[in-house]
Design a protein around this motif. Structure first.
Motif, PDB file in Angstrom:
ATOM      1  N   ILE A  48      32.632  20.432 -34.375  1.00  0.00           N
ATOM      2  CA  ILE A  48      31.414  21.113 -33.934  1.00  0.00           C
ATOM      3  C   ILE A  48      30.491  20.040 -33.368  1.00  0.00           C
ATOM      4  O   ILE A  48      30.099  19.113 -34.077  1.00  0.00           O
ATOM      5  CB  ILE A  48      30.710  21.842 -35.083  1.00  0.00           C
ATOM      6  N   ALA A  49      30.156  20.148 -32.103  1.00  0.00           N
ATOM      7  CA  ALA A  49      29.243  19.198 -31.460  1.00  0.00           C
ATOM      8  C   ALA A  49      27.914  19.901 -31.223  1.00  0.00           C
ATOM      9  O   ALA A  49      27.855  20.897 -30.502  1.00  0.00           O
ATOM     10  CB  ALA A  49      29.818  18.690 -30.144  1.00  0.00           C
ATOM     11  N   SER A  50      26.859  19.409 -31.848  1.00  0.00           N
ATOM     12  CA  SER A  50      25.561  20.066 -31.742  1.00  0.00           C
ATOM     13  C   SER A  50      24.697  19.399 -30.682  1.00  0.00           C
ATOM     14  O   SER A  50      24.488  18.188 -30.701  1.00  0.00           O
ATOM     15  CB  SER A  50      24.824  20.045 -33.085  1.00  0.00           C
ATOM     16  N   TYR A  51      24.193  20.221 -29.763  1.00  0.00           N
ATOM     17  CA  TYR A  51      23.285  19.765 -28.716  1.00  0.00           C
ATOM     18  C   TYR A  51      21.875  19.714 -29.310  1.00  0.00           C
ATOM     19  O   TYR A  51      20.986  20.474 -28.964  1.00  0.00           O
ATOM     20  CB  TYR A  51      23.365  20.744 -27.544  1.00  0.00           C
ATOM     21  N   SER A  52      21.712  18.816 -30.280  1.00  0.00           N
ATOM     22  CA  SER A  52      20.448  18.702 -31.003  1.00  0.00           C
ATOM     23  C   SER A  52      20.527  17.477 -31.890  1.00  0.00           C
ATOM     24  O   SER A  52      21.616  16.947 -32.148  1.00  0.00           O
ATOM     25  CB  SER A  52      20.196  19.939 -31.881  1.00  0.00           C
ATOM     26  N   LEU A  77      16.051  11.767 -28.218  1.00  0.00           N
ATOM     27  CA  LEU A  77      14.793  12.509 -28.073  1.00  0.00           C
ATOM     28  C   LEU A  77      13.556  11.686 -28.392  1.00  0.00           C
ATOM     29  O   LEU A  77      12.440  12.205 -28.309  1.00  0.00           O
ATOM     30  CB  LEU A  77      14.792  13.720 -29.018  1.00  0.00           C
ATOM     31  N   ILE A  78      13.744  10.431 -28.754  1.00  0.00           N
ATOM     32  CA  ILE A  78      12.641   9.677 -29.353  1.00  0.00           C
ATOM     33  C   ILE A  78      11.423   9.633 -28.438  1.00  0.00           C
ATOM     34  O   ILE A  78      10.307   9.991 -28.838  1.00  0.00           O
ATOM     35  CB  ILE A  78      13.105   8.253 -29.710  1.00  0.00           C
ATOM     36  N   ASN A  79      11.602   9.197 -27.208  1.00  0.00           N
ATOM     37  CA  ASN A  79      10.454   9.066 -26.315  1.00  0.00           C
ATOM     38  C   ASN A  79       9.834  10.414 -25.974  1.00  0.00           C
ATOM     39  O   ASN A  79       8.602  10.561 -25.950  1.00  0.00           O
ATOM     40  CB  ASN A  79      10.870   8.339 -25.028  1.00  0.00           C
ATOM     41  N   ALA A  80      10.682  11.416 -25.715  1.00  0.00           N
ATOM     42  CA  ALA A  80      10.155  12.731 -25.351  1.00  0.00           C
ATOM     43  C   ALA A  80       9.309  13.326 -26.468  1.00  0.00           C
ATOM     44  O   ALA A  80       8.195  13.818 -26.233  1.00  0.00           O
ATOM     45  CB  ALA A  80      11.301  13.676 -24.998  1.00  0.00           C
ATOM     46  N   VAL A  81       9.828  13.277 -27.699  1.00  0.00           N
ATOM     47  CA  VAL A  81       9.097  13.884 -28.811  1.00  0.00           C
ATOM     48  C   VAL A  81       7.860  13.060 -29.160  1.00  0.00           C
ATOM     49  O   VAL A  81       6.804  13.618 -29.494  1.00  0.00           O
ATOM     50  CB  VAL A  81      10.017  14.055 -30.033  1.00  0.00           C
ATOM     51  N   ALA A  82       7.956  11.732 -29.070  1.00  0.00           N
ATOM     52  CA  ALA A  82       6.779  10.897 -29.353  1.00  0.00           C
ATOM     53  C   ALA A  82       5.687  11.147 -28.327  1.00  0.00           C
ATOM     54  O   ALA A  82       4.496  11.194 -28.674  1.00  0.00           O
ATOM     55  CB  ALA A  82       7.182   9.430 -29.378  1.00  0.00           C
ATOM     56  N   SER A 261      11.182  18.035 -27.042  1.00  0.00           N
ATOM     57  CA  SER A 261      12.233  17.292 -26.352  1.00  0.00           C
ATOM     58  C   SER A 261      12.452  17.783 -24.923  1.00  0.00           C
ATOM     59  O   SER A 261      13.452  17.431 -24.290  1.00  0.00           O
ATOM     60  CB  SER A 261      13.553  17.402 -27.127  1.00  0.00           C
ATOM     61  N   SER A 262      11.524  18.568 -24.405  1.00  0.00           N
ATOM     62  CA  SER A 262      11.728  19.211 -23.102  1.00  0.00           C
ATOM     63  C   SER A 262      11.354  18.293 -21.942  1.00  0.00           C
ATOM     64  O   SER A 262      10.353  18.497 -21.244  1.00  0.00           O
ATOM     65  CB  SER A 262      10.926  20.510 -23.018  1.00  0.00           C
ATOM     66  N   THR A 263      12.183  17.270 -21.753  1.00  0.00           N
ATOM     67  CA  THR A 263      12.082  16.443 -20.548  1.00  0.00           C
ATOM     68  C   THR A 263      13.471  16.382 -19.933  1.00  0.00           C
ATOM     69  O   THR A 263      14.491  16.501 -20.623  1.00  0.00           O
ATOM     70  CB  THR A 263      11.598  15.015 -20.843  1.00  0.00           C
ATOM     71  N   LEU A 264      13.517  16.159 -18.638  1.00  0.00           N
ATOM     72  CA  LEU A 264      14.800  16.039 -17.953  1.00  0.00           C
ATOM     73  C   LEU A 264      15.606  14.885 -18.537  1.00  0.00           C
ATOM     74  O   LEU A 264      16.820  15.002 -18.758  1.00  0.00           O
ATOM     75  CB  LEU A 264      14.570  15.826 -16.456  1.00  0.00           C
ATOM     76  N   GLU A 265      14.898  13.776 -18.814  1.00  0.00           N
ATOM     77  CA  GLU A 265      15.593  12.604 -19.337  1.00  0.00           C
ATOM     78  C   GLU A 265      16.242  12.885 -20.692  1.00  0.00           C
ATOM     79  O   GLU A 265      17.394  12.505 -20.942  1.00  0.00           O
ATOM     80  CB  GLU A 265      14.621  11.425 -19.454  1.00  0.00           C
ATOM     81  N   ALA A 266      15.503  13.555 -21.566  1.00  0.00           N
ATOM     82  CA  ALA A 266      16.041  13.849 -22.893  1.00  0.00           C
ATOM     83  C   ALA A 266      17.210  14.820 -22.816  1.00  0.00           C
ATOM     84  O   ALA A 266      18.232  14.633 -23.491  1.00  0.00           O
ATOM     85  CB  ALA A 266      14.948  14.420 -23.789  1.00  0.00           C
ATOM     86  N   ARG A 267      17.084  15.859 -22.001  1.00  0.00           N
ATOM     87  CA  ARG A 267      18.159  16.839 -21.902  1.00  0.00           C
ATOM     88  C   ARG A 267      19.444  16.209 -21.349  1.00  0.00           C
ATOM     89  O   ARG A 267      20.553  16.505 -21.813  1.00  0.00           O
ATOM     90  CB  ARG A 267      17.731  18.005 -21.010  1.00  0.00           C
ATOM     91  N   MET A 268      19.313  15.340 -20.343  1.00  0.00           N
ATOM     92  CA  MET A 268      20.488  14.675 -19.801  1.00  0.00           C
ATOM     93  C   MET A 268      21.126  13.757 -20.837  1.00  0.00           C
ATOM     94  O   MET A 268      22.362  13.690 -20.958  1.00  0.00           O
ATOM     95  CB  MET A 268      20.106  13.883 -18.553  1.00  0.00           C
ATOM     96  N   MET A 270      20.981  14.112 -24.083  1.00  0.00           N
ATOM     97  CA  MET A 270      21.614  14.959 -25.091  1.00  0.00           C
ATOM     98  C   MET A 270      22.989  15.432 -24.618  1.00  0.00           C
ATOM     99  O   MET A 270      23.976  15.399 -25.362  1.00  0.00           O
ATOM    100  CB  MET A 270      20.720  16.165 -25.399  1.00  0.00           C
ATOM    101  N   GLY A 271      23.057  15.882 -23.362  1.00  0.00           N
ATOM    102  CA  GLY A 271      24.337  16.329 -22.823  1.00  0.00           C
ATOM    103  C   GLY A 271      25.370  15.219 -22.784  1.00  0.00           C
ATOM    104  O   GLY A 271      26.540  15.423 -23.142  1.00  0.00           O
ATOM    105  N   ALA A 272      24.937  14.032 -22.357  1.00  0.00           N
ATOM    106  CA  ALA A 272      25.860  12.895 -22.313  1.00  0.00           C
ATOM    107  C   ALA A 272      26.345  12.535 -23.713  1.00  0.00           C
ATOM    108  O   ALA A 272      27.512  12.167 -23.909  1.00  0.00           O
ATOM    109  CB  ALA A 272      25.170  11.700 -21.660  1.00  0.00           C
ATOM    110  N   SER A 273      25.458  12.650 -24.703  1.00  0.00           N
ATOM    111  CA  SER A 273      25.831  12.349 -26.078  1.00  0.00           C
ATOM    112  C   SER A 273      26.880  13.332 -26.588  1.00  0.00           C
ATOM    113  O   SER A 273      27.865  12.936 -27.238  1.00  0.00           O
ATOM    114  CB  SER A 273      24.598  12.381 -26.975  1.00  0.00           C
ATOM    115  N   VAL A 274      26.695  14.622 -26.303  1.00  0.00           N
ATOM    116  CA  VAL A 274      27.657  15.640 -26.730  1.00  0.00           C
ATOM    117  C   VAL A 274      29.024  15.375 -26.110  1.00  0.00           C
ATOM    118  O   VAL A 274      30.059  15.366 -26.799  1.00  0.00           O
ATOM    119  CB  VAL A 274      27.151  17.049 -26.357  1.00  0.00           C
ATOM    120  N   ILE A 275      29.044  15.142 -24.810  1.00  0.00           N
ATOM    121  CA  ILE A 275      30.318  14.917 -24.117  1.00  0.00           C
ATOM    122  C   ILE A 275      30.993  13.654 -24.641  1.00  0.00           C
ATOM    123  O   ILE A 275      32.205  13.633 -24.900  1.00  0.00           O
ATOM    124  CB  ILE A 275      30.076  14.813 -22.594  1.00  0.00           C
TER     125      ILE A 275
END
Length: 292
Positions: A48-52, A77-82, A261-268, A270-275
């Motif tokens: 199970i790979a969580s996108y979170s 997510l560190i920079n986006a959430v901070a 975490s809603s930034t383009l950088e964070a979402r990309m 996250m996706g790279a981490s899941v893959i």
């Protein structure tokens, strides 16, 4: 990722059609993977790979019992959430909800000396409940605003310019602004309640970028409505997207829809981490996976 409510049905249909799925991707917006859902997953599933970053939507004990690996996306997510935390801190301090409502209601009559007086951050104490990577990133940003940092944490953090406060209730009493940045655990859930809020300064501002269930909604609503504390800013809510109705009528509350975490950088990232985690797991490189 399939939307909540039909993901498990889709998996069952794929399995019935002969697909041998070895990994699935889930996230906060998907069907929660409780024990029953995990038992119903196709037998070919291995991961199970969580996108979170958080995994409270997955029953980890049930996953382990089935021998399933679970990965998440720490560090993405560190920079986006901070950044979002500082946005909420500033919004609470400068009464953003009231200011925006005044403009949008078309009732603003012009500048006056006493209009919507907020507070400056310089010289004030930011109390951080949960000094992990995100809490530390907020602390670095807050210092640039001239704030003093105090924190409580499960472990002592190596830092020379922040004050460790062992008792969370003492942190509540000391903070001018209290930031919730801890994970949701049996120890942290419901920390903000009538008892802890009774220790707060009447001028305190509360900011939550962690999980909604760290707050007892009825108690915070009562504290904001009565003036027990000055204001709050919330990006997360218990039971979201359903929000306690009492929040909507509070002018001293700033609310955003879980956009930490809603930034383009964070979402990309996250996706790279899941893959990357799925590829590493399939290649037998468990040490390269972000396994929980």
């Amino acid at each position: 990722m399939a939307e909540a409510g039909n993901a498990l049905d889709q998996l069952a249909q794929l399995h019935a059609a002969g697909e041998r799925l070895d990994a699935i991707v889930t996230g906060l917006g998907c069907s929660p993977l409780d024990a029953a859902a995990i038992r119903a997953l196709p037998p070919s599933l291995r991961m199970i790979a969580s996108y979170s970053v958080g995994t409270d939507h997955i029953d980890l004990d049930a996953a382990r019992e089935r021998g399933l690996a679970v990965s998440n996306t720490p560090g993405t997510l560190i920079n986006a959430v901070a950044d979002a935390a500082m946005f909420l801190i500033l919004g609470a301090a400068r009464r953003a909800t009231e200011s925006i409502d005044l403009i949008r209601s078309r009732t603003w009559t012009g500048w006056t000396p006493h209009q919507l007086l907020g507070v400056e951050l310089a010289g004030r104490t930011l109390g951080i409940y949960g000094m992990g990577e995100i809490g530390g990133a907020v602390a670095r940003r807050a210092r640039a605003f001239g704030m003093h940092i105090a924190y409580t944490n499960r472990l002592l953090v190596e830092t020379s310019d922040a004050c460790f406060v062992p008792d969370p209730l003492d942190l509540m009493a000391r903070a001018d602004i209290l930031l919730l940045a801890a994970p949701s655990t049996p120890h942290t859930r419901g920390f903000v309640n009538a008892v802890s809020l009774a220790r707060a300064k009447p001028s305190m501002l509360l900011v939550n970028i962690a999980r909604g269930d760290l707050v007892v909604d009825a108690d915070l609503i009562a504290a904001l409505d009565s003036g027990r504390i000055q204001g709050a800013a919330l990006d997360v809510f218990a039971g979201e997207p359903d929000i306690a109705p009492g929040y909507f009528d509070l002018p001293n509350l700033l609310m955003t829809p879980h956009i930490g975490s809603s930034t383009l950088e964070a979402r990309m990232a996250m996706g790279a981490s899941v893959i990357g985690s799925i590829r590493a797991f399939r290649a037998g490189k468990a040490d390269s996976c972000r396994l929980v």
